[in-house]
Motif scaffolding. Structure first.
Motif, PDB file in Angstrom:
ATOM      1  N   TRP A   1       0.838  -1.186   0.000  1.00 53.91           N
ATOM      2  CA  TRP A   1       0.000   0.000   0.000  1.00 53.91           C
ATOM      3  C   TRP A   1       0.882   1.248   0.000  1.00 53.91           C
ATOM      4  O   TRP A   1       1.932   1.288   0.660  1.00 53.91           O
ATOM      5  CB  TRP A   1      -0.884   0.027   1.233  1.00 53.91           C
ATOM      6  CG  TRP A   1      -1.991  -0.994   1.230  1.00 53.91           C
ATOM      7  CD1 TRP A   1      -2.144  -2.040   0.366  1.00 53.91           C
ATOM      8  CD2 TRP A   1      -3.075  -1.071   2.151  1.00 53.91           C
ATOM      9  NE1 TRP A   1      -3.272  -2.764   0.696  1.00 53.91           N
ATOM     10  CE2 TRP A   1      -3.854  -2.188   1.786  1.00 53.91           C
ATOM     11  CE3 TRP A   1      -3.463  -0.309   3.252  1.00 53.91           C
ATOM     12  CZ2 TRP A   1      -5.008  -2.557   2.492  1.00 53.91           C
ATOM     13  CZ3 TRP A   1      -4.605  -0.678   3.950  1.00 53.91           C
ATOM     14  CH2 TRP A   1      -5.372  -1.781   3.568  1.00 53.91           C
ATOM     15  N   PHE A   2       0.448   2.249  -0.742  1.00 54.66           N
ATOM     16  CA  PHE A   2       1.150   3.521  -0.692  1.00 54.66           C
ATOM     17  C   PHE A   2       1.031   4.141   0.692  1.00 54.66           C
ATOM     18  O   PHE A   2       0.053   3.926   1.423  1.00 54.66           O
ATOM     19  CB  PHE A   2       0.591   4.490  -1.736  1.00 54.66           C
ATOM     20  CG  PHE A   2       1.195   4.331  -3.095  1.00 54.66           C
ATOM     21  CD1 PHE A   2       2.418   4.898  -3.389  1.00 54.66           C
ATOM     22  CD2 PHE A   2       0.535   3.615  -4.081  1.00 54.66           C
ATOM     23  CE1 PHE A   2       2.993   4.760  -4.646  1.00 54.66           C
ATOM     24  CE2 PHE A   2       1.093   3.468  -5.343  1.00 54.66           C
ATOM     25  CZ  PHE A   2       2.327   4.045  -5.632  1.00 54.66           C
ATOM     26  N   GLU A   3       2.029   4.957   1.034  1.00 56.68           N
ATOM     27  CA  GLU A   3       2.066   5.690   2.290  1.00 56.68           C
ATOM     28  C   GLU A   3       2.292   7.166   1.995  1.00 56.68           C
ATOM     29  O   GLU A   3       2.792   7.521   0.903  1.00 56.68           O
ATOM     30  CB  GLU A   3       3.178   5.147   3.180  1.00 56.68           C
ATOM     31  CG  GLU A   3       3.021   3.666   3.512  1.00 56.68           C
ATOM     32  CD  GLU A   3       4.227   3.107   4.259  1.00 56.68           C
ATOM     33  OE1 GLU A   3       5.243   3.834   4.368  1.00 56.68           O
ATOM     34  OE2 GLU A   3       4.153   1.948   4.710  1.00 56.68           O
ATOM     35  N   PRO A   4       1.959   8.063   2.914  1.00 52.72           N
ATOM     36  CA  PRO A   4       2.174   9.496   2.666  1.00 52.72           C
ATOM     37  C   PRO A   4       3.614   9.839   2.297  1.00 52.72           C
ATOM     38  O   PRO A   4       3.849  10.788   1.544  1.00 52.72           O
ATOM     39  CB  PRO A   4       1.764  10.142   3.997  1.00 52.72           C
ATOM     40  CG  PRO A   4       0.743   9.201   4.558  1.00 52.72           C
ATOM     41  CD  PRO A   4       1.223   7.826   4.185  1.00 52.72           C
ATOM     42  N   SER A   5       4.565   9.076   2.796  1.00 51.95           N
ATOM     43  CA  SER A   5       5.971   9.360   2.500  1.00 51.95           C
ATOM     44  C   SER A   5       6.340   9.099   1.041  1.00 51.95           C
ATOM     45  O   SER A   5       7.436   9.471   0.596  1.00 51.95           O
ATOM     46  CB  SER A   5       6.879   8.536   3.412  1.00 51.95           C
ATOM     47  OG  SER A   5       6.638   7.148   3.230  1.00 51.95           O
ATOM     48  N   ASP A   6       5.448   8.483   0.261  1.00 54.29           N
ATOM     49  CA  ASP A   6       5.704   8.222  -1.149  1.00 54.29           C
ATOM     50  C   ASP A   6       5.315   9.396  -2.044  1.00 54.29           C
ATOM     51  O   ASP A   6       5.295   9.270  -3.272  1.00 54.29           O
ATOM     52  CB  ASP A   6       4.928   6.983  -1.606  1.00 54.29           C
ATOM     53  CG  ASP A   6       5.339   5.716  -0.884  1.00 54.29           C
ATOM     54  OD1 ASP A   6       6.553   5.484  -0.760  1.00 54.29           O
ATOM     55  OD2 ASP A   6       4.446   4.971  -0.428  1.00 54.29           O
ATOM     56  N   VAL A   7       5.020  10.543  -1.462  1.00 50.29           N
ATOM     57  CA  VAL A   7       4.467  11.658  -2.224  1.00 50.29           C
ATOM     58  C   VAL A   7       5.408  12.150  -3.316  1.00 50.29           C
ATOM     59  O   VAL A   7       4.954  12.570  -4.389  1.00 50.29           O
ATOM     60  CB  VAL A   7       4.050  12.806  -1.275  1.00 50.29           C
ATOM     61  CG1 VAL A   7       5.262  13.399  -0.560  1.00 50.29           C
ATOM     62  CG2 VAL A   7       3.272  13.881  -2.026  1.00 50.29           C
ATOM     63  N   ASP A   8       6.720  12.123  -3.081  1.00 51.46           N
ATOM     64  CA  ASP A   8       7.647  12.599  -4.117  1.00 51.46           C
ATOM     65  C   ASP A   8       7.551  11.741  -5.379  1.00 51.46           C
ATOM     66  O   ASP A   8       7.534  12.262  -6.502  1.00 51.46           O
ATOM     67  CB  ASP A   8       9.082  12.593  -3.584  1.00 51.46           C
ATOM     68  CG  ASP A   8       9.316  13.666  -2.531  1.00 51.46           C
ATOM     69  OD1 ASP A   8       8.986  14.837  -2.798  1.00 51.46           O
ATOM     70  OD2 ASP A   8       9.806  13.331  -1.444  1.00 51.46           O
ATOM     71  N   TYR A   9       7.524  10.422  -5.181  1.00 54.56           N
ATOM     72  CA  TYR A   9       7.357   9.546  -6.341  1.00 54.56           C
ATOM     73  C   TYR A   9       6.034   9.831  -7.047  1.00 54.56           C
ATOM     74  O   TYR A   9       5.978   9.940  -8.277  1.00 54.56           O
ATOM     75  CB  TYR A   9       7.404   8.070  -5.941  1.00 54.56           C
ATOM     76  CG  TYR A   9       6.672   7.211  -6.948  1.00 54.56           C
ATOM     77  CD1 TYR A   9       7.258   6.910  -8.173  1.00 54.56           C
ATOM     78  CD2 TYR A   9       5.357   6.779  -6.709  1.00 54.56           C
ATOM     79  CE1 TYR A   9       6.566   6.178  -9.130  1.00 54.56           C
ATOM     80  CE2 TYR A   9       4.669   6.053  -7.656  1.00 54.56           C
ATOM     81  CZ  TYR A   9       5.276   5.752  -8.870  1.00 54.56           C
ATOM     82  OH  TYR A   9       4.571   5.056  -9.825  1.00 54.56           O
ATOM     83  N   VAL A  10       4.951   9.934  -6.288  1.00 55.20           N
ATOM     84  CA  VAL A  10       3.632  10.110  -6.893  1.00 55.20           C
ATOM     85  C   VAL A  10       3.578  11.399  -7.707  1.00 55.20           C
ATOM     86  O   VAL A  10       3.054  11.415  -8.837  1.00 55.20           O
ATOM     87  CB  VAL A  10       2.537  10.092  -5.812  1.00 55.20           C
ATOM     88  CG1 VAL A  10       1.195  10.543  -6.395  1.00 55.20           C
ATOM     89  CG2 VAL A  10       2.400   8.692  -5.221  1.00 55.20           C
TER      90      VAL A  10
ATOM     91  N   LEU B   1       3.626  19.337  -4.001  1.00 54.56           N
ATOM     92  CA  LEU B   1       3.502  18.225  -3.065  1.00 54.56           C
ATOM     93  C   LEU B   1       2.180  18.252  -2.315  1.00 54.56           C
ATOM     94  O   LEU B   1       1.590  17.201  -2.050  1.00 54.56           O
ATOM     95  CB  LEU B   1       4.672  18.247  -2.080  1.00 54.56           C
ATOM     96  CG  LEU B   1       6.042  17.889  -2.664  1.00 54.56           C
ATOM     97  CD1 LEU B   1       7.131  18.054  -1.608  1.00 54.56           C
ATOM     98  CD2 LEU B   1       6.056  16.458  -3.204  1.00 54.56           C
ATOM     99  N   ALA B   2       1.710  19.439  -1.966  1.00 54.10           N
ATOM    100  CA  ALA B   2       0.438  19.525  -1.237  1.00 54.10           C
ATOM    101  C   ALA B   2      -0.703  18.963  -2.078  1.00 54.10           C
ATOM    102  O   ALA B   2      -1.543  18.199  -1.591  1.00 54.10           O
ATOM    103  CB  ALA B   2       0.158  20.969  -0.834  1.00 54.10           C
ATOM    104  N   ALA B   3      -0.726  19.331  -3.362  1.00 57.08           N
ATOM    105  CA  ALA B   3      -1.774  18.816  -4.246  1.00 57.08           C
ATOM    106  C   ALA B   3      -1.601  17.312  -4.477  1.00 57.08           C
ATOM    107  O   ALA B   3      -2.586  16.576  -4.597  1.00 57.08           O
ATOM    108  CB  ALA B   3      -1.742  19.566  -5.571  1.00 57.08           C
ATOM    109  N   ALA B   4      -0.343  16.849  -4.522  1.00 53.81           N
ATOM    110  CA  ALA B   4      -0.099  15.420  -4.692  1.00 53.81           C
ATOM    111  C   ALA B   4      -0.599  14.636  -3.485  1.00 53.81           C
ATOM    112  O   ALA B   4      -1.123  13.517  -3.639  1.00 53.81           O
ATOM    113  CB  ALA B   4       1.387  15.169  -4.915  1.00 53.81           C
ATOM    114  N   ARG B   5      -0.450  15.191  -2.297  1.00 55.12           N
ATOM    115  CA  ARG B   5      -0.968  14.513  -1.100  1.00 55.12           C
ATOM    116  C   ARG B   5      -2.488  14.381  -1.166  1.00 55.12           C
ATOM    117  O   ARG B   5      -3.054  13.342  -0.824  1.00 55.12           O
ATOM    118  CB  ARG B   5      -0.546  15.263   0.162  1.00 55.12           C
ATOM    119  CG  ARG B   5       0.951  15.214   0.449  1.00 55.12           C
ATOM    120  CD  ARG B   5       1.280  15.836   1.798  1.00 55.12           C
ATOM    121  NE  ARG B   5       2.724  15.901   2.000  1.00 55.12           N
ATOM    122  CZ  ARG B   5       3.472  16.969   1.751  1.00 55.12           C
ATOM    123  NH1 ARG B   5       2.897  18.096   1.316  1.00 55.12           N
ATOM    124  NH2 ARG B   5       4.767  16.942   1.958  1.00 55.12           N
TER     125      ARG B   5
END
Length: 339
Positions: free
Chosen positions: A41-50, A71-75
């Motif tokens: 499962w994805f985690e919030p810490s994966d935001v840079d990749y996403v 990054l905020a919009a990606a989260r």
């Protein structure tokens, strides 16, 4: 970047409200492992990749432009488009993490679209990781997971008509092209691929099969990965799990949501966790099916090593199930251990 979906993905629209999945102390939810990859499962810490992935030109060409630029919009996008699938559905797109160094090279997973009668496989890779066979390896593993763990006899994949590379991946894992045309509410043509056939089991056999798969996901003997991330797929999102007090304990009942039931067991059954070499199996059961409701009473046995001490035990469970669509789902479980 490749993705097995030609139209804009529609995550839970009109079906699932946002579920704040990740909280402090949430365990890592590993779905499966291949020779080179871990899908989790994805985690919030994966935001840079996403952010990098959904900003790629290939994503925008094959899927859509999400309009995410920071990054905020990606989260926010992750909460709505990734996390929202996990607990309510037990499906979703999972981080494709390379075992050798922990780098997330892409995403792959299973999605249930409103216009398809079974899940379909989707994946995406960052361009610098293409050509290494990761897509085929992950897609093949997802096909096996859908069949062997979830009990899905039929699986789909979709591609844009111009996305020949994704079509080759689908064919490499055993799928055949079924049709070409618009899917869902899209006006653009897509190729639809599939493998397997619709379930032909009787209703009684379907219930028994579901319960066998439920018990199987707790098995971590001989170094097996216990695929507990599958459990939400077997339950209704609002299901209730109840544990009656043990003999000798004060009378009472512990009530749990699906998440409250699953999370501590993920930690206990993980490598190095408190509970190792564990298995649980049905020794006796009675199944009653009436239309779209079913009830099961069963006795079970279990064994394992808890905190370094071998043990055996057993008890009784009662399980209530409903069939809201094409699959049976567990609505409630109550159990008591006897020894």
């Amino acid at each position: 970047m490749k993705f097995m979906g030609a139209m804009t993905l529609r995550w839970g629209q009109g079906r699932v409200a946002y579920c704040p999945i990740f909280q402090a102390g949430s365990p890592n939810m590993r779905v499966l492992k291949t020779e080179r990859l871990c899908l989790r499962w994805f985690e919030p810490s994966d935001v840079d990749y996403v952010l990098e992935q959904i900003s790629e030109a290939g994503w925008k060409r094959n899927i859509s432009d999400p309009g995410v630029n920071d990054l905020a919009a990606a989260r926010d996008w992750m909460e709505a488009k990734l996390f929202n699938w996990y607990w309510p559905q037990g499906l979703g797109l999972w981080a494709m993490e390379r075992l050798s160094d922990g780098v997330v090279v892409g995403m792959c997973g299973l999605l249930q679209r409103d216009h398809l009668q079974a899940p379909d496989i989707g994946y995406a890779l960052l361009p610098r990781y293409e050509g290494a066979g990761y897509a085929r390896e992950a897609a093949q593993a997802c096909r096996a997971y859908a069949h062997d763990v979830l009990g899905e006899p039929l699986l789909f994949g979709t591609t844009a008509t111009f996305n020949e590379a994704s079509g080759r991946v689908l064919q490499a894992i055993g799928m055949q092209r079924l049709s070409t045309g618009p899917l869902g509410d899209s006006t653009e043509d897509s190729h639809l691929y599939g493998v397997g056939e619709a379930c032909r089991l009787s209703e009684d056999a379907q219930v028994r099969d579901l319960l066998a798969r439920f018990f199987a996901v707790f098995d971590n003997r001989i170094g097996r990965h216990a695929p507990l991330a599958a459990l939400p797929y077997f339950f209704l999102p609002e299901a209730v799990i109840s544990r009656a007090s043990l003999p000798g304990e004060a009378a009472g009942v512990q009530r749990m949501s699906v998440r409250e039931f699953v999370e501590p067991r993920v930690q206990m059954l993980a490598p190095g966790g408190r509970l190792q070499e564990f298995s649980e199996w049905v020794s006796e059961q009675q199944v009653q099916v009436s239309g779209r409701v079913a009830q099961v009473w069963l006795r079970y046995r279990k064994s394992g090593i808890l905190d370094g001490q071998a043990f055996e035990g057993g008890g009784e469970k009662t399980v209530q199930l409903v069939k809201p669509g094409r699959r049976w789902k567990i609505a409630a479980i109550a159990w008591q251990d006897r020894d």
